[in-house]
Enzyme design. Structure first.
Site, PDB file in Angstrom:
ATOM      1  N   HIS A 179      28.086 -69.936  50.185  1.00  9.48           N
ATOM      2  CA  HIS A 179      28.382 -70.094  48.715  1.00  9.48           C
ATOM      3  C   HIS A 179      29.493 -69.386  48.220  1.00  9.48           C
ATOM      4  O   HIS A 179      28.877 -68.286  47.272  1.00  9.48           O
ATOM      5  CB  HIS A 179      27.095 -70.225  47.758  1.00  9.48           C
ATOM      6  CG  HIS A 179      27.144 -70.944  46.429  1.00  9.48           C
ATOM      7  ND1 HIS A 179      28.739 -71.026  45.789  1.00  9.48           N
ATOM      8  CD2 HIS A 179      26.731 -71.350  45.839  1.00  9.48           C
ATOM      9  CE1 HIS A 179      27.944 -71.985  44.885  1.00  9.48           C
ATOM     10  NE2 HIS A 179      26.984 -71.281  44.888  1.00  9.48           N
ATOM     11  N   ARG A 198      23.866 -74.894  37.067  1.00  8.89           N
ATOM     12  CA  ARG A 198      24.669 -73.619  36.708  1.00  8.89           C
ATOM     13  C   ARG A 198      26.224 -73.996  38.023  1.00  8.89           C
ATOM     14  O   ARG A 198      26.982 -73.772  36.707  1.00  8.89           O
ATOM     15  CB  ARG A 198      23.730 -72.788  37.303  1.00  8.89           C
ATOM     16  CG  ARG A 198      23.998 -71.416  37.254  1.00  8.89           C
ATOM     17  CD  ARG A 198      23.246 -70.464  37.511  1.00  8.89           C
ATOM     18  NE  ARG A 198      22.049 -70.661  37.989  1.00  8.89           N
ATOM     19  CZ  ARG A 198      21.263 -70.944  37.108  1.00  8.89           C
ATOM     20  NH1 ARG A 198      21.211 -69.904  36.122  1.00  8.89           N
ATOM     21  NH2 ARG A 198      19.832 -71.672  37.657  1.00  8.89           N
ATOM     22  N   THR A 199      25.681 -74.086  38.687  1.00  7.14           N
ATOM     23  CA  THR A 199      27.423 -73.808  39.905  1.00  7.14           C
ATOM     24  C   THR A 199      28.015 -74.823  39.308  1.00  7.14           C
ATOM     25  O   THR A 199      29.589 -74.474  38.795  1.00  7.14           O
ATOM     26  CB  THR A 199      27.356 -74.477  41.576  1.00  7.14           C
ATOM     27  OG1 THR A 199      26.264 -73.613  41.568  1.00  7.14           O
ATOM     28  CG2 THR A 199      29.038 -74.552  41.768  1.00  7.14           C
ATOM     29  N   ARG A 201      30.093 -79.567  46.285  1.00  7.75           N
ATOM     30  CA  ARG A 201      28.966 -79.179  46.983  1.00  7.75           C
ATOM     31  C   ARG A 201      28.047 -80.321  47.964  1.00  7.75           C
ATOM     32  O   ARG A 201      28.507 -80.950  47.527  1.00  7.75           O
ATOM     33  CB  ARG A 201      28.224 -79.258  45.925  1.00  7.75           C
ATOM     34  CG  ARG A 201      26.536 -78.915  45.694  1.00  7.75           C
ATOM     35  CD  ARG A 201      25.448 -77.486  46.171  1.00  7.75           C
ATOM     36  NE  ARG A 201      26.333 -76.365  46.235  1.00  7.75           N
ATOM     37  CZ  ARG A 201      25.371 -75.888  44.819  1.00  7.75           C
ATOM     38  NH1 ARG A 201      24.365 -76.360  44.649  1.00  7.75           N
ATOM     39  NH2 ARG A 201      25.754 -75.415  44.496  1.00  7.75           N
ATOM     40  N   LYS A 211      26.847 -95.974  48.519  1.00  7.52           N
ATOM     41  CA  LYS A 211      26.810 -97.717  48.875  1.00  7.52           C
ATOM     42  C   LYS A 211      27.249 -97.176  50.528  1.00  7.52           C
ATOM     43  O   LYS A 211      26.995 -97.905  51.348  1.00  7.52           O
ATOM     44  CB  LYS A 211      27.849 -97.976  48.113  1.00  7.52           C
ATOM     45  CG  LYS A 211      27.574 -98.413  46.656  1.00  7.52           C
ATOM     46  CD  LYS A 211      29.320 -99.059  46.374  1.00  7.52           C
ATOM     47  CE  LYS A 211      28.976 -99.284  44.792  1.00  7.52           C
ATOM     48  NZ  LYS A 211      29.801 -99.196  43.759  1.00  7.52           N
TER      49      LYS A 211
END
Lengths: 320, 432
Positions: free
Chosen positions: A138, A60-61, A110, A88
């Site tokens: 958020h 969604r975000t 995020r 890595k």
């Protein structure tokens, strides 16, 4: 890099003023209309390059940010960590510096660690937008929740209760800051195992029973119960959680007033919320998603140095 | 080795009750005379200590020197050099190295590396359990025979109540303290700072005070049961101070230490996700700081120990949850203590010397902590009013992870003498 009225970055709502928050919400209003057009594109961020850096899975975000960027005509690249150099062993700071060496303008990130957005923002010149950092904040979710509530009632003086796993929720923290700054009365409700230490000291009321919360509140923002919380021993079972804390139709029917129901998604139907509530007449859950794009457009626009009073004209005449 | 005559300093030796302006003469590695006015000697080097305090060299019961295993962040030589720069003439090296100091060969290695380095004396602490795994008791007899002065599973708590009981009992034969890092791992799991309003705001998992308190309570019961000598490492909570005070009052053999950072900083130092404020136990709240200071002042807490924990720059230059716990402390302990505790009215200078030297030497039964004639010539000369600014780039330690960078402190080490030989002069500190 550019810095508008909001400064260089959007890391959270805790350190924004009420005026800053209102500015973003007011700027989002004219952007709502763009998404309703046949041709959903305005040239506001033409030539800007934005990296969407997602260290956690998100649908969604991430999609919401991408639409916001594309509708403002920015050039974007998505980096998902499973496929990147992070897998890595590259450090966050090296990842960021390498991206910046490619002369990007903004990073939307995020990350599973609280404080990661600030860590990045302190070390690169590009604008950083926090799309969720650990259990911290958020901010764009908090803003879209505010916008959605504001669409239905004035925020000041409204009683909003955040229900569920507040302890692990960045959405809860951004909501608490934003709501308090705009003058709402705020409560949280959940088992004490999922409420953080000292939450009352933020100026938040605590309900240990959902029935009391329903009786008090005008708005419920129902948080997702992550299923791994059962392994953590915070709640004994999904079944019991629904029975004791679930936002069910029966409970809402006993409420003294009609409640507005929000949920940041993704929902666990039958765990924290009854499907009849989620799909019912007082649910604004899909409006939240629609508003998310407008709020993110506003944030991108303002951080890029856009002048709020020009947001209406910046979007140009509607396509007919 | 030429004799050293330290002239005209304020000699503070709590062990002998001395606090007076006097001269101190060191000959052949021993203190030979302390008197108001000693005769000049042609063969002696003279240190003019006017305006300075002359005290028995400091003793740090709790340092991590990282050798063997992490020589990139500290070695026994660099750690011991940092120690004398901070006025410490004896340090106790914790066993959580790689490999763990759980056998006599590992103890012998530390002793020989320290001898080769030739600055501070380094006393190994052996592991309580083999590999610090919390299962089988390590061979205390062989550890002590090779030079260990205590045992600890530091970095972790002694895993079970039964293991702690047997360690306390078995240690009685050798007269050594069992040093516990008091932390209930099930309560602290996943935590990265003190649990409270700040952790709630920052969205970081908290470590509650009770994680420390329940193990302190357990250990005090077991010390009372066994008569063994329990030493509580890095006490951080008001609750632990109260329990230790009560246990001492009823005669339990318990001693305790506190770090400079826990005496001075609170969880507010973690704001902004400052990884140099991340340590274990975590920085707590003002009420805990007040209780720790009161405990130190009334003797509930016996000594100040640094928990010197070097980490690489890259390790601290990370997201807060991913950064390791710990800060360096050897080179800032005196300045922090004088600035905050002496100038702050918590401790007198003699009481501070007692906490930094006399008591820790007694806790671990070390030949240190006094300027009595015949004692080893381990001496620190410091200017309690000299001001300086903490510049990690000028540390002797290989690591720079201090929460005190940029702080203006009072209290500067002028000279440190180990075994009658000059081991540190203030002028030795490298330029930036």
């Amino acid at each position: 890099m550019s810095a508008g009225r909001l400064g260089k970055d959007l890391l959270g709502l805790e350190h924004l003023s009420a005026d800053d928050i209102r500015l973003i919400l007011d700027t989002a209003e004219p952007f709502k209309e763009i998404s309703e057009r046949a041709i959903k594109k305005v040239p506001v961020l033409r030539g800007k390059t934005i990296v969407n850096l997602f260290f956690e899975p998100s649908t969604r975000t991430r999609v919401s940010f991408e639409f916001a960027e594309h509708r403002l005509s920015a050039d974007t690249v998505n980096v998902a960590t499973a496929l990147s150099s992070v897998s890595k062993g590259e450090t966050l700071v090296d990842t960021a510096r390498n991206l910046e060496a490619m002369r990007i303008d903004m990073v939307v990130m995020r990350h599973p660690s609280s404080g990661a957005a600030k860590f990045l923002a302190d070390r690169i010149k590009s604008n950083v937008i926090n799309a969720g950092d650990g259990k911290h904040e958020h901010p764009t979710q908090g803003l879209l929740d505010l916008l959605t509530i504001r669409d239905h009632r004035p925020i000041e003086g409204t009683r909003v209760c955040i229900v569920g796993d507040v302890l692990h929720s960045r959405v809860a923290r951004s909501n608490i800051w934003g709501l308090l700054k705009l003058g709402a009365e705020v409560a949280v409700c959940g088992p004490q195992t999922l409420l953080p230490m000292g939450i009352e000291e933020l100026g938040v009321r605590v309900f240990r029973r959902i029935e009391e919360a329903v009786e008090w509140a005008a708005v419920l923002n129902v948080l997702r119960l992550q299923l791994e919380r059962m392994q953590g021993g915070y709640v004994p079972s999904v079944r019991e959680y629904y029975r004791v804390f679930g936002v069910t139709l029966e409970r809402l029917e006993r409420a003294p007033r009609e409640l507005l129901i929000l949920h940041p998604g993704p929902m666990n139907r039958g765990v924290e919320i009854d499907s009849r509530v989620a799909d019912g007449p007082h649910s604004v859950i899909l409006s939240q998603v629609t508003n998310g794009v407008a709020v993110r457009m506003a944030v991108l626009y303002l951080l890029a140095g856009g002048r709020p009073e020009l947001a209406e004209s910046a979007k140009g005449a509607p396509e007919r | 080795m030429r004799p050293i005559l330290i002239r005209g300093g304020r000699v503070i030796d709590p062990a002998s009750g001395t606090d007076a302006v006097a001269d101190v003469l060191l000959v052949d590695g021993k203190v030979t005379a302390v008197a108001a006015k000693l005769a000049a000697r042609d063969d002696a080097d003279v240190l003019d200590a006017a305006g300075c305090v002359v005290a028995p060299g400091f003793v740090d019961l709790h340092v991590h020197l990282r050798e063997p295993g992490r020589e990139d962040v500290e070695t026994i030589a660099t750690g011991a050099r940092a120690a004398v720069a901070g006025g410490f003439t004896s340090v106790c090296a914790m066993p959580n190295t790689d490999p763990v100091t759980d056998n006599q060969a590992a103890v012998g290695f530390i002793v020989s590396q320290a001898r080769r380095a030739g600055s501070a004396r380094v006393y190994p602490i052996g592991a309580v359990s083999v590999g610090q795994k919390g299962e089988q008791l390590a061979e205390f007899g062989e550890l002590v025979g090779a030079g260990a002065v205590g045992v600890s599973d530091d970095g972790r708590p002694v895993a079970t109540a039964h293991l702690m009981r047997t360690a306390l009992e078995y240690a009685l034969t050798f007269g050594i303290p069992v040093i516990d890092h008091c932390e209930d791992l099930s309560l602290s799991a996943g935590g990265s700072m003190h649990e409270g309003l700040v952790s709630t705001r920052l969205g970081l998992k908290g470590i509650p005070r009770s994680a420390e308190d329940v193990i302190v309570a357990r250990d005090l019961q077991l010390a009372e049961l066994t008569g063994g000598h329990l030493h509580c490492a890095h006490v951080s909570t008001a609750g632990a101070v109260a329990m230790i005070r009560a246990a001492k009052a009823r005669g339990v053999r318990v001693t305790a230490e506190v770090t400079p950072h826990h005496l001075v900083l609170t969880d507010a130092a973690c704001e902004g996700y400052e990884t140099n404020a991340k340590m274990n136990p975590p920085l707590r709240e003002p009420a805990d700081v007040a209780a720790l200071r009161a405990g130190l002042a009334d003797g509930t807490i016996d000594c100040i120990a640094t928990d010197h924990a070097p980490h690489h720059y890259d390790a601290k230059e990370q997201e807060f949850d991913n950064a390791p716990f710990g800060v360096v402390g050897l080179e800032t302990a005196l300045g922090v203590a004088i600035t905050e505790l002496v100038d702050g009215g918590v401790l007198s200078l003699p009481a501070l010397v007692r906490c930094l030297s006399t008591r820790p030497a007694e806790v671990a039964h070390l030949p240190a902590g006094t300027l009595a004639p015949g004692a080893p010539a381990d001496v620190v000369v410091f200017d309690p009013s000299a001001a300086w600014t903490v510049d990690p780039a000028r540390f002797f330690s290989k690591s720079r992870n201090t929460p005190f960078a940029g702080r203006k402190l009072r209290g500067l080490v002028r000279w440190t003498i180990v075994g009658g030989a000059l081991a540190h002069r203030a002028a030795d500190r490298p330029a930036r």
